[in-house]
Motif scaffolding. Structure first.
Motif, short mmCIF file in Angstrom:
data_model
loop_
_atom_site.label_atom_id
_atom_site.label_comp_id
_atom_site.label_asym_id
_atom_site.label_seq_id
_atom_site.Cartn_x
_atom_site.Cartn_y
_atom_site.Cartn_z
N CYS A 60 -5.70 -12.08 -9.07
CA CYS A 60 -4.70 -13.06 -9.49
C CYS A 60 -5.48 -14.16 -10.20
CB CYS A 60 -3.94 -13.62 -8.29
SG CYS A 60 -2.81 -12.44 -7.53
N CYS A 66 -0.19 -16.44 -7.32
CA CYS A 66 -0.47 -15.30 -8.20
C CYS A 66 0.51 -15.38 -9.36
CB CYS A 66 -0.29 -13.99 -7.42
SG CYS A 66 -0.89 -12.54 -8.31
N PRO A 72 2.30 -11.08 -4.99
CA PRO A 72 2.24 -10.10 -6.07
C PRO A 72 3.55 -9.35 -6.28
CG PRO A 72 0.25 -9.99 -4.75
CD PRO A 72 1.20 -10.89 -4.02
N ALA A 96 -4.69 -7.52 -6.91
CA ALA A 96 -3.91 -8.73 -6.66
C ALA A 96 -3.57 -8.86 -5.18
CB ALA A 96 -2.63 -8.70 -7.50
#
Length: 369
Positions: A60, A66, A72, A96
């Protein structure tokens, strides 16, 4: 809004260990909380190593969320677009999630330390005896704040080696401080004034280990693990060609020299060779120290632990070279360094507490815990 969501996620994760401590049949819940926080911080340090070793540090590419979201899941479209544009790049859904799970658990550790701080200050206000000053957990709270700043810089400065290494060392400083606090609130099995003669030796051992961990972090953050592909020689030579000036220039971008050129293989060899060579100094000293300290009942178990972990560290370090850096072994090597740090912190605390006058003071402190 997403910051509130992140805080709630951290609090929800922290509720699990807090609930465990609360329902556990124990008269000293503060001590239980300290030990649980220490254990989870050790796990976080290992997961941080996993995050770095899987190249998920930029999974991220913003902080603390993120793509400006708390998960995510919510940032799925942005992550998919970034991955489609550069499939071999640092962004993918897996990376991520690895990065965000690391952040979630870091926030949970922060909540646990906030809980320690509140408990300690309430005990001080109500004049209830506690084994430690409330300034201890308050200092830990400040430390985790600094650690968070370096975590943000790790992302925003694109994994610059000195930032990532400092982030690692601050995480281990937090772990070591929690280990000292845990030892402080735990009664020692027996006080042996004779062990105090090794107080300076134990401090030297801890200092040597910190230097070695810093060198290991520098190897990892510069991806220099495979700069030497054989053992005990390095690329077939005992003293290979090395570039220390560029290898140990601290302020530079990842994979680059201070002049903006690509870092050379000789610079990576210098980083790896220094860590490997200094390891023998640390191993020899810590083995000698552990053999001396295991004669004392209060130090025998952590001293034996040091001997066991050193053997594991040597095996995993060697395996990283000859087996081309397999992920589970690399993570285990990172975790072994953290465990070794905790053991040496305990040994330092107990040798310091064995000094004349300190033993009685420590005994009174733990008796009121």
């Amino acid at each position: 809004m997403f910051l509130i969501q992140l805080a709630l996620i951290g609090m929800c994760i922290a509720l699990l260990p807090l609930s465990y401590v609360w329902v556990k049949a124990s008269d000293d819940k503060f001590r239980k909380l300290v030990w649980v926080t220490t254990f989870l911080t050790l796990d976080l340090v290992m997961f941080g190593g996993f995050t770095r070793l899987t190249d998920s540090g930029l999974g991220c590419p913003d902080w603390p969320g993120c793509y400006g979201t708390a998960s995510p899941f919510i940032a799925h479209a942005q992550i998919a677009a970034a991955h489609a544009a550069l499939p071999t790049g640092p962004v993918s859904m897996t990376k991520a999630w690895i990065e965000m799970i690391h952040r979630y658990f870091a926030m949970a550790i922060g909540v646990l330390i906030v809980a320690q701080t509140l408990i300690a200050w309430v005990a001080r206000i109500k004049r209830r005896p506690l084994a430690v000053s409330p300034w201890w957990p308050t200092a830990l709270l400040a430390l985790i704040g600094v650690q968070g700043i370096f975590g943000a810089w790790t992302v925003t400065m694109k994994l610059q080696p000195i930032i990532v290494t400092t982030h690692l060392l601050l995480g281990l400083a937090l772990l070591g401080s929690l280990g000292w606090l845990a030892a402080r609130v735990t009664p020692m099995p027996v006080y042996e004034p004779g062990a105090a003669r090794y107080r300076t030796a134990a401090l030297v051992g801890l200092s040597l280990l910190v230097v070695q961990i810093a060198l290991g972090g520098w190897v990892s953050t510069n991806y220099a693990v495979l700069a030497c592909t054989d053992f005990p020689t390095c690329n077939g030579q005992w003293i290979p060609s090395m570039d220390f000036a560029h290898g140990f220039h601290l302020w530079r971008a990842l994979g680059m020299t201070s002049d903006g050129d690509a870092i050379t293989q000789d610079a990576l060899v210098a980083i790896h060779w220094t860590h490997r060579t200094f390891a023998f100094v640390v191993i020899a000293y810590l083995v000698w120290l552990a053999l001396q300290l295991r004669r004392y009942a209060s130090l025998a178990r952590p001293a034996m632990g040091v001997l066991v972990v050193i053997a594991v560290q040597f095996a995993t370090g060697l395996s990283n070279i000859v087996l081309a850096w397999p992920l589970p072994i690399a993570v285990a090597h990172n975790g072994g360094a953290a465990v070794l740090l905790l053991l040496l912190v305990v040994l330092n605390f107990r040798t310091a507490s064995s000094r004349p006058g300190r033993a009685a003071l420590a005994a009174r402190g733990t008796a009121t815990a």
